[in-house]
Design a protein around this motif. Structure first.
Motif, PDB file in Angstrom:
ATOM      1  N   CYS A   1      31.682  85.746  21.059  1.00  0.00           N
ATOM      2  CA  CYS A   1      31.570  86.779  22.097  1.00  0.00           C
ATOM      3  C   CYS A   1      31.916  86.174  23.452  1.00  0.00           C
ATOM      4  O   CYS A   1      32.585  86.791  24.277  1.00  0.00           O
ATOM      5  N   LYS A   2      31.449  84.927  23.684  1.00  0.00           N
ATOM      6  CA  LYS A   2      31.929  84.143  24.819  1.00  0.00           C
ATOM      7  C   LYS A   2      32.775  83.025  24.213  1.00  0.00           C
ATOM      8  O   LYS A   2      32.716  82.794  23.015  1.00  0.00           O
ATOM      9  N   ARG A   3      33.477  82.310  25.037  1.00  0.00           N
ATOM     10  CA  ARG A   3      34.347  81.263  24.515  1.00  0.00           C
ATOM     11  C   ARG A   3      33.546  80.230  23.700  1.00  0.00           C
ATOM     12  O   ARG A   3      32.507  79.758  24.150  1.00  0.00           O
TER      13      ARG A   3
ATOM     14  N   TYR B   1      31.673  81.792  42.832  1.00  0.00           N
ATOM     15  CA  TYR B   1      30.478  81.148  43.388  1.00  0.00           C
ATOM     16  C   TYR B   1      29.278  82.020  43.055  1.00  0.00           C
ATOM     17  O   TYR B   1      29.341  83.238  43.192  1.00  0.00           O
ATOM     18  N   PRO B   2      28.192  81.418  42.592  1.00  0.00           N
ATOM     19  CA  PRO B   2      27.050  82.237  42.162  1.00  0.00           C
ATOM     20  C   PRO B   2      26.361  82.898  43.344  1.00  0.00           C
ATOM     21  O   PRO B   2      26.310  82.335  44.437  1.00  0.00           O
ATOM     22  N   ASP B   3      25.859  84.086  43.079  1.00  0.00           N
ATOM     23  CA  ASP B   3      25.169  84.835  44.120  1.00  0.00           C
ATOM     24  C   ASP B   3      23.685  84.458  44.059  1.00  0.00           C
ATOM     25  O   ASP B   3      22.864  85.207  43.544  1.00  0.00           O
TER      26      ASP B   3
ATOM     27  N   ALA C   1      37.546  66.238  32.456  1.00  0.00           N
ATOM     28  CA  ALA C   1      38.418  67.410  32.255  1.00  0.00           C
ATOM     29  C   ALA C   1      39.485  67.103  31.206  1.00  0.00           C
ATOM     30  O   ALA C   1      40.193  66.101  31.289  1.00  0.00           O
ATOM     31  N   ALA C   2      39.558  67.960  30.214  1.00  0.00           N
ATOM     32  CA  ALA C   2      40.556  67.814  29.147  1.00  0.00           C
ATOM     33  C   ALA C   2      40.795  69.188  28.564  1.00  0.00           C
ATOM     34  O   ALA C   2      40.014  70.116  28.794  1.00  0.00           O
ATOM     35  N   CYS C   3      41.873  69.319  27.812  1.00  0.00           N
ATOM     36  CA  CYS C   3      42.174  70.620  27.230  1.00  0.00           C
ATOM     37  C   CYS C   3      41.418  70.781  25.915  1.00  0.00           C
ATOM     38  O   CYS C   3      41.254  69.814  25.177  1.00  0.00           O
ATOM     39  N   ASP C   4      40.956  72.000  25.640  1.00  0.00           N
ATOM     40  CA  ASP C   4      40.285  72.186  24.346  1.00  0.00           C
ATOM     41  C   ASP C   4      41.205  72.852  23.319  1.00  0.00           C
ATOM     42  O   ASP C   4      40.754  73.399  22.323  1.00  0.00           O
TER      43      ASP C   4
ATOM     44  N   THR D   1      26.693  76.294  31.957  1.00  0.00           N
ATOM     45  CA  THR D   1      26.859  75.553  30.703  1.00  0.00           C
ATOM     46  C   THR D   1      28.083  76.089  29.953  1.00  0.00           C
ATOM     47  O   THR D   1      28.039  76.309  28.742  1.00  0.00           O
ATOM     48  N   GLY D   2      29.170  76.328  30.698  1.00  0.00           N
ATOM     49  CA  GLY D   2      30.413  76.796  30.088  1.00  0.00           C
ATOM     50  C   GLY D   2      31.332  75.626  29.759  1.00  0.00           C
ATOM     51  O   GLY D   2      30.903  74.455  29.718  1.00  0.00           O
ATOM     52  N   ALA D   3      32.601  75.940  29.536  1.00  0.00           N
ATOM     53  CA  ALA D   3      33.576  74.925  29.109  1.00  0.00           C
ATOM     54  C   ALA D   3      33.679  73.769  30.095  1.00  0.00           C
ATOM     55  O   ALA D   3      33.845  72.615  29.686  1.00  0.00           O
ATOM     56  N   SER D   4      33.575  74.074  31.397  1.00  0.00           N
ATOM     57  CA  SER D   4      33.678  72.993  32.390  1.00  0.00           C
ATOM     58  C   SER D   4      32.425  72.121  32.356  1.00  0.00           C
ATOM     59  O   SER D   4      32.516  70.886  32.289  1.00  0.00           O
TER      60      SER D   4
HETATM   61  P1  NAP Z   1      32.370  79.866  32.381  1.00  0.00           P
HETATM   62  O1  NAP Z   1      32.727  79.652  30.980  1.00  0.00           O
HETATM   63  O2  NAP Z   1      32.496  81.213  32.974  1.00  0.00           O
HETATM   64  O3  NAP Z   1      30.900  79.331  32.560  1.00  0.00           O
HETATM   65  C1  NAP Z   1      30.185  79.551  33.725  1.00  0.00           C
HETATM   66  C2  NAP Z   1      28.758  79.121  33.479  1.00  0.00           C
HETATM   67  O4  NAP Z   1      28.029  79.318  34.681  1.00  0.00           O
HETATM   68  C3  NAP Z   1      28.066  79.937  32.392  1.00  0.00           C
HETATM   69  O5  NAP Z   1      27.220  79.106  31.678  1.00  0.00           O
HETATM   70  C4  NAP Z   1      27.279  80.961  33.208  1.00  0.00           C
HETATM   71  O6  NAP Z   1      26.150  81.446  32.544  1.00  0.00           O
HETATM   72  C5  NAP Z   1      26.881  80.114  34.394  1.00  0.00           C
HETATM   73  N1  NAP Z   1      26.592  80.901  35.586  1.00  0.00           N
HETATM   74  C6  NAP Z   1      27.444  81.676  36.283  1.00  0.00           C
HETATM   75  N2  NAP Z   1      26.815  82.244  37.319  1.00  0.00           N
HETATM   76  C7  NAP Z   1      25.530  81.799  37.267  1.00  0.00           C
HETATM   77  C8  NAP Z   1      24.369  82.037  38.055  1.00  0.00           C
HETATM   78  N3  NAP Z   1      24.410  82.855  39.120  1.00  0.00           N
HETATM   79  N4  NAP Z   1      23.210  81.435  37.702  1.00  0.00           N
HETATM   80  C9  NAP Z   1      23.170  80.628  36.626  1.00  0.00           C
HETATM   81  N5  NAP Z   1      24.226  80.364  35.840  1.00  0.00           N
HETATM   82  C10 NAP Z   1      25.390  80.947  36.163  1.00  0.00           C
HETATM   83  O7  NAP Z   1      33.212  78.881  33.362  1.00  0.00           O
HETATM   84  P2  NAP Z   1      33.922  77.507  33.033  1.00  0.00           P
HETATM   85  O8  NAP Z   1      33.019  76.620  32.289  1.00  0.00           O
HETATM   86  O9  NAP Z   1      34.505  76.982  34.282  1.00  0.00           O
HETATM   87  O10 NAP Z   1      35.062  77.945  32.049  1.00  0.00           O
HETATM   88  C11 NAP Z   1      35.856  79.066  32.330  1.00  0.00           C
HETATM   89  C12 NAP Z   1      37.044  79.109  31.405  1.00  0.00           C
HETATM   90  O11 NAP Z   1      37.969  78.118  31.827  1.00  0.00           O
HETATM   91  C13 NAP Z   1      36.762  78.761  29.973  1.00  0.00           C
HETATM   92  O12 NAP Z   1      36.256  79.824  29.235  1.00  0.00           O
HETATM   93  C14 NAP Z   1      38.112  78.311  29.498  1.00  0.00           C
HETATM   94  O13 NAP Z   1      38.917  79.418  29.215  1.00  0.00           O
HETATM   95  C15 NAP Z   1      38.631  77.603  30.716  1.00  0.00           C
HETATM   96  N6  NAP Z   1      38.339  76.163  30.632  1.00  0.00           N
HETATM   97  C16 NAP Z   1      38.990  75.445  29.689  1.00  0.00           C
HETATM   98  C17 NAP Z   1      38.709  74.127  29.586  1.00  0.00           C
HETATM   99  C18 NAP Z   1      39.410  73.326  28.566  1.00  0.00           C
HETATM  100  O14 NAP Z   1      40.423  73.640  28.064  1.00  0.00           O
HETATM  101  N7  NAP Z   1      38.854  72.236  28.231  1.00  0.00           N
HETATM  102  C19 NAP Z   1      37.789  73.512  30.397  1.00  0.00           C
HETATM  103  C20 NAP Z   1      37.162  74.261  31.366  1.00  0.00           C
HETATM  104  C21 NAP Z   1      37.441  75.597  31.474  1.00  0.00           C
HETATM  105  P3  NAP Z   1      26.250  82.695  31.516  1.00  0.00           P
HETATM  106  O15 NAP Z   1      26.907  82.167  30.275  1.00  0.00           O
HETATM  107  O16 NAP Z   1      24.851  83.110  31.313  1.00  0.00           O
HETATM  108  O17 NAP Z   1      27.078  83.733  32.216  1.00  0.00           O
END
Ligand code: NAP
Length: 504
Positions: A288-290, A145-147, A54-57, A180-183
């Protein structure tokens, strides 16, 4: 009923928002405030998100309070522990300790119009009464939490990325990461070398660019310590460079084509295998997404013990995840890096304004506020990181400080003019949100992807559709003309609400 604890301003949450607000009040000589914190320590999202990697982006010189530069950040993009330490230091430096009430999770707030006070209850049954209620609970505090059918039936350990279980030893385990989001892109490279097998379940491929991270050496730190103006210059340079990105996000998304080509080139450089590269190529416009930053995610996916699974998840069974093609992925641990409930209409806790109006009910079709901070029918309620204050390109701390300045100016004017309550005029809220909606339609976030920025019906309730300096400009002064005002009894015996104009 237990005894009521009275205070002038009640702040909920002790992350950047809550602590920043508290520091501003303290420095303005407004000492009569309390901070409710559900956990046993401060830090908000930087306390909760302690997953590996975990780190800031956003660069730490910018992702920190403008009034408290830290000369000795260890890296350009500081790790979570260091950011949490920074916030803990702020508590000591500004003497916030006595104001903090830990283990107090707000579970309901009701505005008493006769007393002109907020009545707030915490889960342990403690009652608070405050003239002003400031929510600093953060935009990303409720894990989503995913459904997925059978999630609860999984036989191994399961946890959300924001609730990382330090007790589970991942070494030599078969681990699955959903998302596969930021986390996720920070977690995957960090655990890949420890685990026996790692399966990353991808629903859609993210756009990823390289993170220009580096250690900040002792000499540079000493320079910043001795010459604060130099650090300020570095901060401003980062700020301006990031503001340029907004041109593509909110002015003309076609400008992002250049960034898209650069990201595609980065992917091609990192991933020689064409089939894997195809899977990792996003099918939507960059931005479109982060946009994600990583120097090691693509590389980690190419380790022999790691596989990227792009087949959709069908269900979860006690032994693991079954994908739509019928394959069972045997797992010992399942990490849900599935993000946060950000856009859906949920108030931080049940809040009732005048005439018992419920914030949740009003926000059913998407949250709306004015400058993300005030809401019609909710007198003296302020929401830091409220609707449409999020960013795709810069530091949230900048937005938070702008909101704090706006709220502080309001508190000052209330004190100066003996105003008991300010309530946003509904027509101001309506006009503001009409304008926001029109502007958001022209941004890259409306270019057709599914993201946490928007509600299920497609309304963007999370992001600010402009440059951050516009937000700063609009929040630098609290215009009483936008509000209905009620005066202290000493000045105005009449209980009815009336509009007045005051010279400030
Ligand atoms: P996120 O960006 O919302 O990513 C969630 C991931 O889970 C996406 O890849 C999503 O796929 C997938 N997902 C969700 N429901 C699912 C399901 N039912 N089945 C399969 N895949 C599913 O969440 P996050 O990574 O925790 O990040 C959230 C936000 O937190 C970031 O955008 C950022 O603003 C912040 N953050 C910042 C940092 C940092 O500064 N380093 C780090 C972590 C988080 P889809 O893309 O298809 O929806």
């Amino acid at each position: 009923m237990s005894e009521e604890i009275r205070t002038h301003a009640l702040v909920v949450g002790s992350g950047f928002a809550g602590l920043g607000m508290a520091i501003a009040m303290k420095q303005a000589g407004m000492d009569d405030f309390l901070i409710l914190e559900a956990a046993e320590g401060v830090g908000g999202t930087w306390r909760d998100n302690h997953y590996p990697g975990a780190a800031c982006d956003v660069e730490s010189h910018l992702y920190s309070f403008s009034f408290r530069p830290k000369a000795d950040w260890s890296r350009m993009y500081a790790p979570q522990r260091e950011i949490l330490g920074y916030l803990e230091e702020c508590v000591d430096a500004y003497g916030l300790g006595p104001h903090l009430h830990f283990g107090r999770r707000a579970c309901g707030a009701r505005y008493d119009a006769r007393a002109r006070r907020w009545k707030v209850e915490t889960e342990d049954g403690t009652h608070y009464s405050a003239a002003v209620l400031i929510s600093g609970t953060g935009g990303l505090s409720r894990p989503a939490y995913p459904d997925i059918a059978g999630l609860d039936s999984f036989g191994g350990a399961t946890f959300h990325s924001a609730r990382w279980s330090d007790d589970v030893d991942l070494r030599h385990k078969r681990v699955g990461v959903i998302g596969t989001g930021a986390s996720a892109i920070q977690i995957v490279p960090e655990i890949a070398s420890d685990v026996r097998e790692l399966t990353v379940f991808q629903r859609s491929a993210p756009w990823i660019v390289a993170r220009p991270d580096r250690a900040i050496g002792k000499v540079e730190q000493a320079l910043f310590r001795r010459m604060p103006a130099l650090q300020l210059l570095a901060r401003k340079a980062i700020y301006l460079r990031r503001e340029l990105l907004a041109l593509g996000f909110v002015v003309d998304p076609r400008l992002l084509k250049v960034a898209e080509r650069m990201a595609a080139a980065y992917l091609a450089k990192c991933v020689p295998d064409l089939e894997l590269r195809r899977k990792l190529t996003p099918d939507y416009r960059l931005g479109c997404k982060r946009v994600l930053l990583s120097n090691d995610y693509y590389q980690s996916l190419q380790r022999p013990n790691v596989q990227l699974e792009t087949e959709a998840i069908e269900r979860i069974e006690p032994r693991g995840v079954v994908t739509r093609d019928g394959r069972l992925h045997d797992l010992d641990v399942l990490v849900l890096a599935t993000g946060f409930a950000a856009a859906e209409a949920v108030a931080p806790f049940p809040v009732r304004g005048v005439d018992g109006s419920e914030l949740d009910a009003l926000w059913q079709d998407g949250a709306e506020a004015y400058l993300g901070t005030t809401v019609a029918r909710f007198p003296n309620l302020f929401t830091i990181v409220g609707p449409n204050t999020g960013l795709g390109h810069s530091s949230m701390v900048f937005m938070i400080e702008s909101q704090i300045a706006y709220i502080l100016d309001c508190l000052r004017q209330m004190r100066r003019h003996e105003i008991a309550a300010v309530t946003l005029r509904p027509e101001i809220q309506r006009a503001y949100n009409r304008d926001l909606a029109a502007r958001l339609e022209r941004t890259v976030w409306a270019s057709g992807c599914r993201s946490w920025y928007r509600t299920a019906s497609g309304k963007n309730t999370t992001l600010w559709p402009g440059f951050t300096f516009e937000f700063w400009w609009r929040t630098r002064h609290f215009d009483l003309g936008d509000y209905e005002l009620e005066f202290d009894a000493a000045r105005d015996e009449r209980p009815e609400t009336r509009r007045v104009s005051l010279a400030n």
